[in-house]
Scaffold this active site. Structure first.
Site, mmCIF file in Angstrom:
data_model
loop_
_atom_site.group_PDB
_atom_site.id
_atom_site.type_symbol
_atom_site.label_atom_id
_atom_site.label_comp_id
_atom_site.label_asym_id
_atom_site.label_seq_id
_atom_site.Cartn_x
_atom_site.Cartn_y
_atom_site.Cartn_z
ATOM 1 C CD GLN A 41 -33.700 25.371 60.678
ATOM 2 O OE1 GLN A 41 -33.842 25.248 59.717
ATOM 3 N NE2 GLN A 41 -32.583 25.884 61.327
ATOM 4 N NE ARG A 108 -35.045 28.655 51.432
ATOM 5 C CZ ARG A 108 -34.197 28.055 52.120
ATOM 6 N NH1 ARG A 108 -34.030 28.759 53.166
ATOM 7 N NH2 ARG A 108 -33.869 27.047 51.838
ATOM 8 C CG HIS A 152 -35.302 22.818 55.154
ATOM 9 N ND1 HIS A 152 -35.153 24.155 54.403
ATOM 10 C CD2 HIS A 152 -34.318 22.832 56.103
ATOM 11 C CE1 HIS A 152 -34.258 24.690 54.885
ATOM 12 N NE2 HIS A 152 -33.568 24.223 55.915
ATOM 13 C CG ASN A 197 -32.475 23.567 52.379
ATOM 14 O OD1 ASN A 197 -32.227 24.642 52.018
ATOM 15 N ND2 ASN A 197 -31.848 23.305 53.797
ATOM 16 C CD GLU A 198 -28.240 24.168 53.494
ATOM 17 O OE1 GLU A 198 -27.917 23.412 54.524
ATOM 18 O OE2 GLU A 198 -28.035 25.442 53.616
ATOM 19 C CG ASN A 339 -29.580 27.871 51.618
ATOM 20 O OD1 ASN A 339 -30.483 28.613 50.942
ATOM 21 N ND2 ASN A 339 -30.036 26.736 51.983
ATOM 22 C CE1 TYR A 341 -26.231 31.746 56.815
ATOM 23 C CE2 TYR A 341 -26.208 29.778 55.576
ATOM 24 C CZ TYR A 341 -26.887 30.399 56.487
ATOM 25 O OH TYR A 341 -28.129 30.664 56.593
ATOM 26 C CD GLU A 405 -30.491 28.669 54.673
ATOM 27 O OE1 GLU A 405 -29.595 28.501 55.268
ATOM 28 O OE2 GLU A 405 -31.731 27.815 54.689
ATOM 29 C CD1 TRP A 452 -30.719 31.305 58.991
ATOM 30 C CD2 TRP A 452 -32.252 30.540 57.503
ATOM 31 N NE1 TRP A 452 -30.890 30.414 59.732
ATOM 32 C CE2 TRP A 452 -31.961 29.864 58.796
ATOM 33 C CE3 TRP A 452 -33.097 30.025 56.761
ATOM 34 C CZ2 TRP A 452 -32.999 28.580 59.167
ATOM 35 C CZ3 TRP A 452 -33.872 29.130 56.957
ATOM 36 C CH2 TRP A 452 -33.817 28.313 58.225
ATOM 37 C CD GLU A 459 -27.850 27.073 63.484
ATOM 38 O OE1 GLU A 459 -27.833 27.325 62.159
ATOM 39 O OE2 GLU A 459 -27.332 26.334 63.910
ATOM 40 C CG PHE A 468 -28.908 32.684 62.010
ATOM 41 C CD1 PHE A 468 -28.154 32.986 61.128
ATOM 42 C CD2 PHE A 468 -28.587 31.706 62.880
ATOM 43 C CE1 PHE A 468 -26.655 32.317 60.778
ATOM 44 C CE2 PHE A 468 -27.197 30.889 62.908
ATOM 45 C CZ PHE A 468 -26.273 31.231 61.766
#
Ligand SMILES: *[C@@H]1O[C@H](CO)[C@@H](O)[C@H](O)[C@H]1NC(C)=O
Ligand SMILES: *[C@@H]1O[C@H](CO)[C@@H](O)[C@H](O)[C@H]1NC(C)=O
Ligand SMILES: *[C@@H]1O[C@H](CO)[C@@H](O)[C@H](O)[C@H]1NC(C)=O
Ligand SMILES: *[C@@H]1O[C@H](CO)[C@@H](O)[C@H](O)[C@H]1NC(C)=O
Length: 513
Positions: A41, A108, A152, A197-198, A339, A341, A405, A452, A459, A468
């Site tokens: 990213q 990070r 990631h 990650n995720e 993370n 949101y 995040e 984040w 994105e 962001f």
């Protein structure tokens, strides 16, 4: 006159100013404040110095589904890729300087597997090694802790082609060898490692609805995929990610931890599901969603097996953990990253299995109304973060948590516009800081908070259209000029000891009590 002045001084000191304001000193000693990005990213230099493609390069070059998300929301399609992004590969020194000026404790970032080991296995790329050594050294030189994610999203395309990536158990050994290279090369300076990650959303978007790479899915859960099986593959991919994680943690603990003295964990997407209505069916649906979304990984990490509700609903399609694997998986973390949101609403829906629309977690038999609003200026009350932390405390033994995040993305009408004014972002973040403080005060074991993102990134759902960053990046300038938004100044003020006046309703109630 002097009397009047004295009166005002007395009045001011009588106001509950200190109690009402939030400062970083209110957080536990050693609490880490940072900001983050990920390799694909921000780095750019996609075909430079020996880096080979990841599945994300392939995806964005095919003209990705990023367009669909935007077009559905009424925006024009975005064709950006991560080829250049913020070009951090060439500007990391400027970025570390900015971080230092901002007062970040930590940064990070992630290591691009196909930059360090371009074929996914075997030869290390000396230029890749040099880049991450330089970045880490530059951070340390400026007193900023590196928090490094090993994997990631940017899976090497060569391994995808060779054995279908995460769907093969061969992934586990290749991942572990790659993680070993990271520990061996950088572990003398990196004290916070995240394996993956995720995994709880990569498997859904990559193998259930097929919106993100490697774009596998089957009807009716996704459309236009070139292959896949939405009923089985998400669970298989997740199983291999879980085992790969546990394998890397064992390796780190057995071989490196004693000398390197670092901490290792995993980062999950920490969406929180609230019932759409107050019926008991919807309450059960929300519980089920949270078990599918968070429990999918948290349950095995804490209890050594998948959640009972997943076992019973997914049945024979749910992979099994052997006794040996279960032992290796349970307790395989020093901390859990989340993370976070804005939250979602879950609704009980028996027909969810047959829905012909995008419907992840069909096995949970719920439909989900994402209430994340992409309109500019929208601020979601951040109560969901408190609920997530409370859930972790009660159900999973209150693990040490890093909020890795949390951020606000806006979609300006003119994407290329240089925009300093983002006070809505500062307010959004402050809301979360206040709720975070209240949760910590109430016993949640949170160790760090990362915005984040540090600067505008490519994105994953919205390309360069949704931004962001605390720092903006002029994506039209060749040098990708950075500029500090108001939110960067706001965060910096807080990090340097400034007081925040309360904004969230729960904090106001707390401060008034
Ligand atoms: C699927 O492909 C068809 C044919 O190219 C296209 O018309 C349709 O919009 C695509 N659907 C999605 C959701 O991408
Ligand atoms: C997915 O796999 C399951 C189990 O092997 C099978 O029953 C089902 O038909 C497959 N679905 C598709 C779309 O291939
Ligand atoms: C749900 O909320 C409505 C409106 O607030 C209320 O009238 C109703 O009694 C509630 N139902 C339940 C089951 O709590
Ligand atoms: C604080 O913790 C207690 C005990 O776990 C819980 O009952 C309560 O709801 C929590 N309060 C908040 C605001 O999270």
């Amino acid at each position: 006159m002097a009397l009047l002045l004295l009166f005002f001084i007395l009045l001011l000191s009588a106001l509950p100013r200190d109690a009402a304001a939030l400062t970083r000193r209110d957080f536990p000693g050693g609490f880490i404040f940072g900001a983050g990005t990920s390799a694909y990213q921000v780095e750019g230099a996609a075909a430079e110095d020996g880096r080979k493609p990841s599945i994300w390069d392939t995806f964005t070059h095919q003209g990705s589904n990023i367009r669909n998300v935007l077009v559905k929301a009424g925006y024009s399609p975005d064709k950006s890729t991560g080829d250049v992004a913020a070009d951090q590969y060439h500007h990391y020194k400027d970025d570390v300087k900015l971080m230092h000026e901002m007062g970040l404790d930590a940064y990070r970032f992630s290591i691009a597997w196909p930059r360090l080991i371009p074929d996914g296995r075997g030869k290390i790329n000396p230029k890749g090694l040099e880049y991450y050594n330089n970045l880490i050294d530059e951070l340390i030189l400026h007193g900023i802790q590196p928090h490094v994610t090993i994997y990631h999203y940017d899976f090497p395309q060569s391994l995808q082609d060779e054995y279908n990536g995460l769907l093969s158990p061969r992934f586990i050994d290749d991942y572990t060898a790659y993680a070993n290279t990271c520990f061996k090369s950088f572990g003398d300076r990196v004290k916070h490692w995240v394996t993956v990650n995720e995994p709880n959303i990569e498997t859904i978007s990559g193998f259930d609805d097929g919106t993100l790479p490697p774009r596998r899915c089957s009807y009716p859960f996704g459309v236009n995929c070139t292959g896949g099986n939405s009923s089985t593959e998400p669970y298989i991919a997740a199983h291999h990610l879980l085992l790969a994680h546990a394998s890397a943690v064992s390796l780190y603990r057995d071989t490196y931890k004693v000398t390197q003295k670092g901490h290792i964990g995993i980062t999950l997407l920490g969406l929180w599901y609230e019932p759409a209505t107050n019926t008991s069916q919807d309450a059960a649906a929300a519980t089920r969603m949270n078990d599918f979304h968070i429990g999918w990984f948290m349950y095995p990490l804490v209890y050594g097996d998948y959640p009972p509700v997943m076992r019973s609903r997914v049945g024979a399609r749910m992979p099994r953990l052997t006794v040996e694997q279960s032992k290796k998986v349970s307790g395989s973390f020093d901390f859990i990253g989340f993370n976070h949101y804005p939250d979602n609403r879950a609704r009980a829906d028996k027909s969810a299995f047959n829905l012909k629309q995008r419907d992840y977690y069909a096995d949970a038999a719920v439909t989900v109304d994402p209430i994340t609003d992409i309109q500019e200026g929208y601020v979601e009350p951040p109560c969901a973060l408190g609920k997530l932390l409370e859930h972790l405390k009660l159900k999973y033994g209150n693990p040490p948590v890093m909020i890795y995040e949390n951020g606000y993305g806006d979609i300006p009408k003119t994407p290329s516009k240089i925009d300093y004014d983002d006070d809505y972002r500062s307010e959004f973040l402050q809301n979360y800081l206040e709720v975070l403080y209240l949760s910590i005060r109430n016993g949640s074991d949170v160790r760090g908070y990362f915005v984040w993102s540090f600067l505008d990134v490519f994105e994953v759902l919205y390309g360069n259209v949704r931004r962001f960053g605390l720092c903006g990046v002029d994506m039209n300038s060749e040098r990708r000029t950075r500029y500090a938004r108001n939110s960067a100044r706001w965060y910096s003020g807080f990090l340097k000891g400034g007081e925040l006046r309360p904004v969230s309703p729960s904090w106001k109630a707390y401060a008034a009590a």
